[in-house]
Design an enzyme around this catalytic site. Structure first.
Site, PDB file in Angstrom:
ATOM      1  N   TRP A   3     -31.730 -58.423 -15.716  1.00  0.00           N
ATOM      2  CA  TRP A   3     -30.848 -58.645 -16.860  1.00  0.00           C
ATOM      3  C   TRP A   3     -29.698 -59.593 -16.530  1.00  0.00           C
ATOM      4  O   TRP A   3     -29.324 -60.445 -17.346  1.00  0.00           O
ATOM      5  CB  TRP A   3     -30.337 -57.318 -17.412  1.00  0.00           C
ATOM      6  CG  TRP A   3     -31.456 -56.503 -17.966  1.00  0.00           C
ATOM      7  CD1 TRP A   3     -31.941 -55.317 -17.486  1.00  0.00           C
ATOM      8  CD2 TRP A   3     -32.294 -56.837 -19.083  1.00  0.00           C
ATOM      9  NE1 TRP A   3     -33.020 -54.890 -18.238  1.00  0.00           N
ATOM     10  CE2 TRP A   3     -33.254 -55.801 -19.214  1.00  0.00           C
ATOM     11  CE3 TRP A   3     -32.320 -57.908 -19.976  1.00  0.00           C
ATOM     12  CZ2 TRP A   3     -34.233 -55.817 -20.209  1.00  0.00           C
ATOM     13  CZ3 TRP A   3     -33.292 -57.920 -20.973  1.00  0.00           C
ATOM     14  CH2 TRP A   3     -34.229 -56.882 -21.078  1.00  0.00           C
ATOM     15  N   ASP A  52     -21.766 -56.012 -18.598  1.00  0.00           N
ATOM     16  CA  ASP A  52     -22.727 -55.442 -19.526  1.00  0.00           C
ATOM     17  C   ASP A  52     -22.969 -53.996 -19.120  1.00  0.00           C
ATOM     18  O   ASP A  52     -23.572 -53.729 -18.085  1.00  0.00           O
ATOM     19  CB  ASP A  52     -24.031 -56.250 -19.465  1.00  0.00           C
ATOM     20  CG  ASP A  52     -25.130 -55.688 -20.348  1.00  0.00           C
ATOM     21  OD1 ASP A  52     -24.952 -54.598 -20.929  1.00  0.00           O
ATOM     22  OD2 ASP A  52     -26.184 -56.346 -20.448  1.00  0.00           O
ATOM     23  N   LYS A  67     -29.065 -47.187 -25.687  1.00  0.00           N
ATOM     24  CA  LYS A  67     -29.383 -46.353 -24.524  1.00  0.00           C
ATOM     25  C   LYS A  67     -28.684 -44.991 -24.582  1.00  0.00           C
ATOM     26  O   LYS A  67     -29.329 -43.956 -24.470  1.00  0.00           O
ATOM     27  CB  LYS A  67     -28.981 -47.067 -23.224  1.00  0.00           C
ATOM     28  CG  LYS A  67     -29.570 -48.450 -23.043  1.00  0.00           C
ATOM     29  CD  LYS A  67     -31.073 -48.425 -22.909  1.00  0.00           C
ATOM     30  CE  LYS A  67     -31.599 -49.822 -22.575  1.00  0.00           C
ATOM     31  NZ  LYS A  67     -33.061 -49.896 -22.571  1.00  0.00           N
TER      32      LYS A  67
END
Length: 282
Positions: free
Chosen positions: A19, A88, A112
């Protein structure tokens, strides 16, 4: 686009997994990216900060707090001096207390731990608002969003409603502190089985950088056994455990222990892992 005032502005990126690698490619479209921690073929930990190549004139330092695919998590806040930290936290926000004053920007997709897909939470330091480049689309300008109370456009109301329900649930559970305690208990249940399996279960991540939230591992050695891993998934499914297959880019097995997963459910997985090892270990 909100922090790099010109396309020549420098931004430091710490690449610790898929990511952050993707984020780096996006950043390169809008500013001069310095890979302070470059990409790797094997994301198995976070090198000591003394080895990082940080830029003194960087507009910000970016990192992904928890890499869901490779199972690497920052368990510390990097020292960046006066350079703002942008992180993030999509996959580990509210799984432990966080001192937001240490960060310039925290952003997190809701999907999430705080709701369903369709909303993003942004926590931004006041002095970082109002510096967007001229070509920044209005809808992405933090100043405009702040001035319009985050409703410059019609927001995803149902996603936000679900977030409200989850926030109330987390507070009822004892808040981020209680979530952090449960997160430690849950991850320890799985890592203890891996570490005591004499190599039957294998985790490539350095213990100090292991994620509490996403635990990828192989079965039958470091490269994994296709037969054993398929057998594991099939038998787990029969016991009501799903979504244990590792990400398609790395394979193997992955246990995702987000806030909604209970300690009892993780104990169920832990016990199954022990039984499976005893049955199939040569």
């Amino acid at each position: 686009m909100n922090l790099c005032t010109t396309t020549g502005s420098v931004a430091d990126y710490l690449i610790t997994g898929s990511w952050s690698a993707k984020a780096t490619k996006e950043g390169e479209k809008y500013c001069r990216v310095n890979k302070a921690l470059p990409s790797s073929n094997a994301y198995n930990g976070i090198p000591d900060q003394s080895t990082w190549n940080l830029s003194p004139d960087a507009k910000y330092v970016y990192f992904c707090a928890n890499e869901t695919i490779h199972g690497v998590e920052f368990n510390f806040i990097p020292e960046t001096g006066d350079v703002p930290i942008v992180t993030d936290m999509s996959s580990n926000i509210l799984t432990k207390p966080v001192d937001v004053s240490k960060y310039g920007i925290i952003f997190a997709g809701a999907q999430k731990n705080i709701g369903i897909a369709g909303a993003t939470v942004v926590i931004i330091r006041d002095d970082l608002v109002g510096h967007a480049v001229p070509f920044c689309p209005s809808i992405l300008d933090y100043k405009l969003n702040l001035q319009n109370n985050s409703v410059y456009n019609t927001p995803s109301t149902f996603s936000i409603y679900i977030m409200d329900l989850v926030f109330k649930w987390i507070k009822k559970q004892g808040g981020a502190e209680a979530m952090g305690e449960k997160s430690q208990v849950k991850s320890k249940l799985i890592y203890d089985v891996i570490d005591s399996s004499s190599g039957f279960y294998y985790s490539s991540v350095f213990p100090k950088d292991r994620s509490r939230v996403n635990i990828p591992f192989r079965i039958g050695g470091s490269e994994g056994s296709e037969y054993l891993e398929k057998k594991f998934l099939d038998e787990a499914h029969k016991r009501g455990m799903v979504s244990l297959k590792g990400h398609r880019s790395v394979g193997g097995i992955r246990a995702s222990l987000f806030n909604a997963i209970t300690v009892d459910e993780v104990e169920h997985l832990s016990n199954f892992m022990k039984e499976f090892k005893d049955k199939h270990k040569q």
